[in-house]
Motif scaffolding. Structure first.
Motif: not given
Length: 295
Positions: A10-11, A54-56, A59-60, A79-80, A85-86, A123
């Protein structure tokens, strides 16, 4: 599953409930937060030390805070899905109408009841599916028509896009999405030509001819006295290999005969009309006695 595996998957983001399920008490999470080992991103959602925001991760974290009834939507969903890319400074989430969460810094909430067909799990996050994501993003971005064209080339077919639009008519942005749908559906590129004509008329530029015969070809719009040809490329997703080769042969024939050639896309006309008219006026004005502009 271990705490380390969750953080890796989960980043670096984890919810309090997930941490507790892995044997970490709420008091331990609070202590790690006070000591700066974990960072609180949203209520009961944290970023573990050693991980970048990060962007990921953003979002998470937004989705974990809102809960499983939420769906990541708009630019964040694009993005997901790998379409951008952002993300924007704020993550958009769509919630059922009766949900009572309030917006937080970095999160925008949209309230609408999504048909099940318009959401998908990617994901381990619930996100709007590609067709609806494409529409939502196209009406959000300044260059939305360009994004829509690229999406139609790479990610979604037009019938699926149209069905998603029909299912969500009346939602915020649906009227703008409808205008884009109509333009994108015009396979003859006549929508782009009509837009060019309206821009020329509004600017008071005369002397042009639509569909001007030129040997075996027809120039989309020509200024015969000025020997200026304008080709409108329309939407790239419509262009197949045969059309591409024909257009290039026509362009070569035009320039061999000593004409000036300007090419514009639908997105030039729609997104940058002032610059488009300025370039046409400049091309007409660069040749003596060729300008056809009302005084």
């Amino acid at each position: 599953m271990s705490l380390a595996r969750i953080l890796t998957r989960q980043a670096g983001v984890i919810s309090l409930a997930q941490a507790v399920r892995e044997g970490v008490s709420a008091s331990t999470v609070q202590r790690w937060t006070r000591q700066g080992e974990w960072e609180r991103l949203h209520p009961a959602v944290y970023l573990a030390g050693g991980h970048r925001l990060t962007d990921e991760a953003r979002v998470r974290a937004a989705w974990l805070w809102a809960g499983e009834s939420a769906a990541v939507s708009g630019v964040a969903a694009a993005f997901w899905h790998g379409m951008l890319d952002r993300i924007l400074p704020e993550v958009e989430l769509t919630l059922p109408r009766q949900t009572h969460l309030r917006e937080r810094p970095g999160i925008v909430l949209r309230r609408r009841d999504l048909p099940p067909i318009d959401t998908v799990s990617v994901r381990r996050l619930r996100v709007t599916d590609v067709p609806l994501t494409t529409l939502d993003t196209a009406v959000t971005l300044p260059n939305g028509s360009t994004f829509l064209d690229r999406a139609l080339q790479r990610h979604v077919r037009f019938p699926a896009l149209y069905r998603a639009y029909c299912r969500n008519v009346g939602r915020t942005g649906s009227s703008q999405a409808g205008r884009m749908i109509i333009a994108a559906a015009d396979h003859a590129d006549s929508a782009a030509e009509r837009l060019l004509v309206s821009l020329l008329r509004a600017a008071g530029i005369e002397g042009w001819v639509l569909g001007y015969p030129f040997g075996p070809y027809r120039i989309d719009l020509a200024f015969p006295a000025a020997r200026l040809a304008i080709e409108v490329d329309g939407w790239a997703w419509h262009v197949d290999a045969d059309r591409f080769r024909t257009d290039r042969r026509k362009g070569n024939a035009i320039t061999r005969e000593g004409w000036d050639l300007l090419r514009f896309t639908w997105h030039d006309l729609h997104g940058e009309p002032t610059a488009t008219i300025r370039e046409i006026g400049s091309a007409l004005g660069n040749v003596p006695n060729r300008t056809r502009t009302r005084g």
